[in-house]
Design a protein around this motif. Structure first.
Motif, short mmCIF file in Angstrom:
data_model
loop_
_atom_site.label_atom_id
_atom_site.label_comp_id
_atom_site.label_asym_id
_atom_site.label_seq_id
_atom_site.Cartn_x
_atom_site.Cartn_y
_atom_site.Cartn_z
N GLY A 108 0.81 -1.21 0.00
CA GLY A 108 0.00 0.00 0.00
C GLY A 108 0.85 1.26 0.00
N CYS A 109 1.93 1.25 0.79
CA CYS A 109 2.85 2.39 0.82
C CYS A 109 3.51 2.59 -0.53
N LEU A 110 3.91 1.49 -1.18
CA LEU A 110 4.50 1.59 -2.52
C LEU A 110 3.49 2.15 -3.52
N PHE A 111 2.23 1.74 -3.36
CA PHE A 111 1.17 2.22 -4.25
C PHE A 111 0.98 3.73 -4.07
N ILE A 112 1.05 4.21 -2.83
CA ILE A 112 0.94 5.64 -2.56
C ILE A 112 2.07 6.40 -3.24
N LEU A 113 3.30 5.89 -3.09
CA LEU A 113 4.46 6.54 -3.71
C LEU A 113 4.35 6.54 -5.23
N ALA A 114 3.90 5.41 -5.80
CA ALA A 114 3.74 5.33 -7.25
C ALA A 114 2.71 6.32 -7.75
N SER A 115 1.66 6.55 -6.96
CA SER A 115 0.62 7.50 -7.34
C SER A 115 1.12 8.94 -7.22
N LEU A 116 1.85 9.22 -6.13
CA LEU A 116 2.33 10.59 -5.88
C LEU A 116 3.37 11.02 -6.91
N LEU A 277 -7.93 11.12 -11.50
CA LEU A 277 -7.43 9.75 -11.36
C LEU A 277 -6.45 9.64 -10.20
N ASN A 278 -5.55 10.62 -10.07
CA ASN A 278 -4.56 10.55 -8.99
C ASN A 278 -5.23 10.56 -7.63
N ARG A 279 -6.29 11.36 -7.48
CA ARG A 279 -7.03 11.38 -6.21
C ARG A 279 -7.67 10.02 -5.95
N ALA A 280 -8.23 9.43 -7.00
CA ALA A 280 -8.87 8.12 -6.85
C ALA A 280 -7.86 7.06 -6.47
N LEU A 281 -6.67 7.12 -7.08
CA LEU A 281 -5.63 6.14 -6.78
C LEU A 281 -5.08 6.34 -5.36
N LEU A 282 -5.00 7.58 -4.93
CA LEU A 282 -4.55 7.84 -3.56
C LEU A 282 -5.58 7.34 -2.56
#
Length: 430
Positions: A108-116, A277-282
């Motif tokens: 999940g943390c990696l997913f947050i970084l990938a989105s940011l 999309l970025n908000r949705a992914l976050l």
């Protein structure tokens, strides 16, 4: 207030339509409050605590998606990911469920970084459509195998690995009846077909399957047995390739594909892109982290949100309505506790069947695309491991493109992932 917060008039909708759409979405995905505790319970997790975690993270994720991203997309622990968590990671790799929760947290943390940092688009665009489809199909076959096993329709056999079970047993018969009921209701466009099927089989189980009724409503069970029980250190000690990378990749494909698909059906895409999309992914990645803290497997956007969109949902008020309904479910723990495995098996099998429909999108005339896709989809259920299927698929794809002189078609992310999995097989083993 709602109009100002969710821009209802601008989206051509109203409060009543949005709330009805939220109810529709909820009915199509409420089965997860029965199925998720059943699956994670097989991994040794306390079912009552998982039930509470499931309701809370579904409410939290859906609320954030609605209020922050303003999309009519609901969230809950993902099917397929929970099966990988329970049967491949905990039971297959003998990893404690606390460490598996730690792996979910890291992914999940990696997913947050990938989105940011905008890495999501680079990763998704770099992986060919054939492999993305194959992972979904493989997940479907994996779920189907679990469903048939839980129903007693497929059992272990030493000479042939698997064989048909005793179809005279009440559980197997009720599972078959439940599956036919779900498919029939879905075809007739009855809202909540999966939920109705689960409840119907559970009720029949009281008369024919030895099931016992323990009440309908009560105070929510304690969350303490799973709350903050994750073990990140042990998860990383096992090796990031074994668990975390698989969680991350499946979460990424699942979330992106679902978000784009539902938004497209709602007419919310502008030139093929999502404005927020970025908000949705976050929101999605934040829910994954929150779920690991509460005590459940990876949370993701639900494709069942399309049912709410079909009913007129266009804004985050639809998702917020779903969130409120999931919170209300906290008080039906006794009902969730009496749902037997053969009652959730038809739901698993139906979802699995739907996940196979993407097979037609694979380029079967191009063997460098079709063969790696087929390998991925087949190895996942036959090895009982999503990780092995993804590894074999990526390695096969890179190798065939190289040996046929088409290496330039392979994006850098494929080479990196294939090399990492190859290194794992050579130096670490399966």
């Amino acid at each position: 207030m709602f109009d100002e917060l969710f821009q209802l008039r601008e989206s051509g909708t109203d409060v009543r339509t949005e709330m009805l759409a939220g109810l529709t979405t909820f009915l199509t995905m409420a089965y997860i409050i029965f199925v998720n505790p059943q699956i994670l319970g097989d991994a040794g997790m306390p079912k009552e605590a998982v039930f509470v975690a499931t309701c809370l993270v579904a409410a939290l994720g859906s609320a954030v998606m609605g209020l922050y991203a303003n999309y009519p997309i609901a969230m809950a622990p993902g099917m397929g990911l929970n099966a990988y968590f329970a049967y491949a990671v905990v039971l297959g790799m003998k990893l404690p469920w606390q460490a598996a929760l730690g792996a979910v947290f890291v992914s999940g943390c990696l997913f947050i970084l990938a989105s940011l940092f905008g890495l999501r688009a680079m990763i998704v665009d770099g992986i060919p459509r054939s492999l993305r489809v194959a992972i979904t199909v493989g997940l479907g076959m994996f779920l189907a195998l679990i469903a048939l096993k839980n129903a007693g329709i497929v059992v272990a056999s030493e000479p042939t690995l698997v064989k048909a079970g005793d179809l005279h047993q009440p559980g197997a018969i009720l599972a078959i009846v439940g599956f036919l009921l779900i498919v029939t209701l879905d075809r007739l466009r009855v809202r909540g077909a999966i939920l109705i099927g689960i409840v119907a089989v559970t009720v029949l189980g009281f008369f024919f399957g030895g099931n016992q009724f323990h009440g309908l409503v009560s105070s929510p069970p304690s969350l303490a047995p799973t709350f903050m029980q994750l073990d990140v250190k042990s998860a990383l000690a096992v090796g990031i390739l074994n668990v975390v990378l698989v969680f991350f990749l499946v979460e990424l494909f699942d979330a992106t594909g679902t978000l784009m698909g539902v938004a497209g059906r709602a007419g919310l895409l502008v030139e093929g892109k999502m404005d927020r999309l970025n908000r949705a992914l976050l929101a999605d990645s934040g829910a994954i982290v929150a779920g690991s803290l509460l005590g459940t497997s990876s949370t993701t956007a639900y494709v069942e949100s399309a049912a709410g969109v079909q009913a007129g949902g266009r804004t985050g008020l639809t998702a917020l309505t779903v969130a409120v309904l999931f919170l209300a479910c906290l008080f039906i723990a006794p009902l969730a506790g009496v749902v037997p495995p053969y009652a959730t098996a038809p739901a698993l099998l139906f979802v699995a069947c739907l996940m196979l429909r993407d097979l037609g999108e694979i380029e079967w005339d191009d063997t460098t695309e079709a063969v790696p896709a087929a390998i991925t989809a087949l190895v996942i259920p036959f090895t009982y491991s999503i990780a092995e299927g993804i590894a074999f698929g990526f390695i096969t794809y890179a190798a065939l493109k190289l040996t046929t002189g088409r290496a330039r078609e392979v994006k850098p992310v494929i080479w990196v992932i294939a090399a990492l999995f190859t290194f794992k097989f050579i130096y670490v083993g399966s």
